[in-house]
Design an enzyme around this catalytic site. Structure first.
Site, PDB file in Angstrom:
ATOM      1  CE1 TYR A  16      42.945  -1.403  61.942  1.00 49.40           C
ATOM      2  CE2 TYR A  16      41.823  -0.802  59.905  1.00 49.40           C
ATOM      3  CZ  TYR A  16      42.778  -1.544  60.586  1.00 49.40           C
ATOM      4  OH  TYR A  16      43.573  -2.416  59.891  1.00 49.40           O
ATOM      5  CE1 TYR A 146      48.131  -3.034  59.559  1.00 53.07           C
ATOM      6  CE2 TYR A 146      48.043  -3.093  57.162  1.00 53.07           C
ATOM      7  CZ  TYR A 146      47.458  -3.333  58.397  1.00 53.07           C
ATOM      8  OH  TYR A 146      46.204  -3.888  58.463  1.00 53.07           O
ATOM      9  CG  ASP A 242      52.820  -6.216  51.995  1.00 55.86           C
ATOM     10  OD1 ASP A 242      52.014  -6.107  51.041  1.00 55.86           O
ATOM     11  OD2 ASP A 242      52.496  -6.031  53.183  1.00 55.86           O
ATOM     12  CE  LYS A 271      45.051  -1.913  51.194  1.00 54.14           C
ATOM     13  NZ  LYS A 271      46.153  -2.162  52.115  1.00 54.14           N
TER      14      LYS A 271
HETATM   15  C1  PLP Z   1      46.316  -3.076  53.327  1.00 57.35           C
HETATM   16  C2  PLP Z   1      47.614  -3.730  53.456  1.00 57.35           C
HETATM   17  C3  PLP Z   1      47.728  -5.038  53.956  1.00 57.35           C
HETATM   18  C4  PLP Z   1      46.546  -5.795  54.492  1.00 57.35           C
HETATM   19  O1  PLP Z   1      45.587  -6.015  53.534  1.00 57.35           O
HETATM   20  P1  PLP Z   1      44.097  -6.428  53.965  1.00 57.35           P
HETATM   21  O2  PLP Z   1      43.404  -6.715  52.686  1.00 57.35           O
HETATM   22  O3  PLP Z   1      43.527  -5.247  54.690  1.00 57.35           O
HETATM   23  O4  PLP Z   1      44.201  -7.619  54.849  1.00 57.35           O
HETATM   24  C5  PLP Z   1      48.977  -5.624  53.976  1.00 57.35           C
HETATM   25  N1  PLP Z   1      50.068  -4.967  53.537  1.00 57.35           N
HETATM   26  C6  PLP Z   1      50.006  -3.712  53.061  1.00 57.35           C
HETATM   27  C7  PLP Z   1      51.246  -3.051  52.563  1.00 57.35           C
HETATM   28  C8  PLP Z   1      48.775  -3.049  53.013  1.00 57.35           C
HETATM   29  O5  PLP Z   1      48.718  -1.788  52.556  1.00 57.35           O
END
Ligand code: PLP
Length: 430
Positions: A16, A146, A242, A271
């Site tokens: 980015y 996202y 997600d 994460k």
């Molecule tokens: C960060 C994030 C992703 C992508 O995760 P990466 O490990 O960067 O591929 C997908 N969904 C959400 C809600 C996120 O915050």
């Protein structure tokens, strides 16, 4: 110029980051960390409000996490899951199921947040193909969602700054309309209506539950999760959460799903899954979804990653779960969340500041018009870094996502510096 900086400039392609920014900005060189603090090679200690891109839920270098990973490193670094099994990946699956929202009983491993969502999308799609409902191919998504940076997850996403250039490569999602003036009712009633009318061509609804991180920390009420669950069930559509950002305590409960007291059909986590220590991810599914793949080879989910179930990642995730248990991490969020909420309310009183909001260990405000390319937020981070606070604004949205277990004194310091930096910038430019 230091040797490291010189090589970084010559050979790194930063995420980015434009070439202009790469060459003009001084990026701190981090040599260590502890709790919410990062240590720089020039002796500075930076208080990190960014959670290392929102993954650092337990602070840097949690001693138990460090020794668990060291211990695992001396036993088995990696072995593919193709024709074998190994202890950490097996035990983690059981432990994840135990703490997951009810009904999620199957665990599919991958490497990062994007792939965990990509897997959920492929599972949902193939599920309906094999359920003799081949017309159910579409995905309903929230505005400005996202879900990652792969082509598939970008197709679900709606943040133009990330996606627009690739749009010819995307499959077409059914995107709900944006909330009007912060009111999400029209968005969710559109989804309900769309499921009623077009349910027979919809595979799944995919949402970031409660908080859309990359959409500048937009938040919506937990009651909408229950409505989504109801509408998806009534129209035989799968529900995908997600929880890559919201999972592992970020919203004040273990899962955002817990706040709405609902269970999705598929849940994606990464994460915080390893406390932000290693790239690792999982997609959880219900018995019903897994049963859609019953049968011979032709019905298998044809997806897998080299590092599926990586023992280091799995061991780290298991240690994270036991730290959550032993240190009562979720129970201890409340007083911290309260301070974040109070403090962002107060920041919201600064002239020119808009939309103070908070949920669990997330606090955010807008220091002007929304949009990724707005620059006032960056002025705030420029001021904050002079006081050794690391912020990473999303355009004009300034936010903090500290470790869930941040010591109270450090939290107070973080909130005070953030307040003062915003105040200073608004006085000058607001
Ligand atoms: C960060 C994030 C992703 C992508 O995760 P990466 O490990 O960067 O591929 C997908 N969904 C959400 C809600 C996120 O915050």
């Amino acid at each position: 110029m230091s040797r490291l900086r010189e090589i970084d400039q010559r050979h790194l392609w930063r995420p980015y980051t434009s070439r202009d920014e790469h060459t003009s900005r001084e990026f701190p060189n981090i040599v260590g960390g502890s709790g919410p603090w990062l240590f720089c090679d020039d002796g500075r200690r930076l208080l990190d409000a960014t959670g290392s891109w929102w993954c650092n839920n337990l602070g840097y270098q949690h001693p138990r996490l460090v020794s668990a990973i060291q211990d695992q490193a001396s036993t088995l670094l990696h072995c593919s899951y193709a024709d074998a099994m190994h202890e950490q990946a097996v035990l983690l699956a059981g432990e994840l199921v135990d703490c997951a929202p009810t009904g999620l009983t199957r665990v599919f491993y991958s490497d990062d947040g994007s792939t965990s969502v990509e897997v959920a999308v492929k599972i949902a799609f193939q599920y309906w193909q094999q359920a003799a409902r081949p017309k159910k191919q579409r995905f309903v998504v929230l505005p400005n969602a996202y879900h990652g940076d792969t082509i598939g997850t970008m197709s679900l996403g709606g943040v133009d700054e990330f996606n627009a250039v690739f749009s010819p490569l995307h499959f077409a999602s059914m995107r709900a309309p944006a909330p009007s003036n912060g009111d999400w009712e029209p968005t969710f009633s559109w989804i309900e209506k769309t499921l009623r009318q077009n349910g027979d061509e919809i595979a799944a609804v995919v949402v970031e539950p409660l908080v859309q991180g990359a959409n500048q920390m937009q938040m919506y009420d937990a009651a909408y999760l229950a409505r989504l669950r109801h509408a998806t069930e009534a129209n035989d559509v799968l529900l995908i959460f997600d929880e890559v950002f919201t999972g592992f305590g970020r919203t004040g409960k273990m899962w955002a799903a817990n706040r709405g007291e609902v269970s999705p059909d598929l849940l994606c986590t990464s994460k915080g899954l390893t406390g932000g220590s290693l790239p690792f991810a999982a997609t959880l599914a219900t018995d019903r979804v897994y049963a859609g793949f019953d049968g011979d080879k032709t019905r298998a989910l044809m997806h897998g990653h080299t590092f599926y179930g990586n023992p280091l990642g799995a061991r780290a995730a298991r240690e994270v779960l036991s730290i959550f248990r032993d240190e009562d991490i979720v129970q201890h969020i409340e007083p911290r969340a309260k301070r974040i909420a109070e403090s962002f309310e107060k920041i919201g009183e600064i002239s020119g500041v808009l939309c103070p909001r908070s949920l669990g260990m997330i606090g955010a405000v807008d220091v002007g018009r929304r949009g990724y390319n707005e620059m006032l937020g960056h002025k705030v981070s420029d001021v904050a870094i002079k006081h050794n606070l690391l912020l990473r604004p999303l355009g004009n949205t300034v936010y903090v996502v500290p470790p869930l277990n941040i010591p109270m004194v450090d939290l107070e310091k973080m909130l005070r510096i953030a307040h003062d930096a915003i105040d200073e910038v608004m006085k000058e430019h607001g």
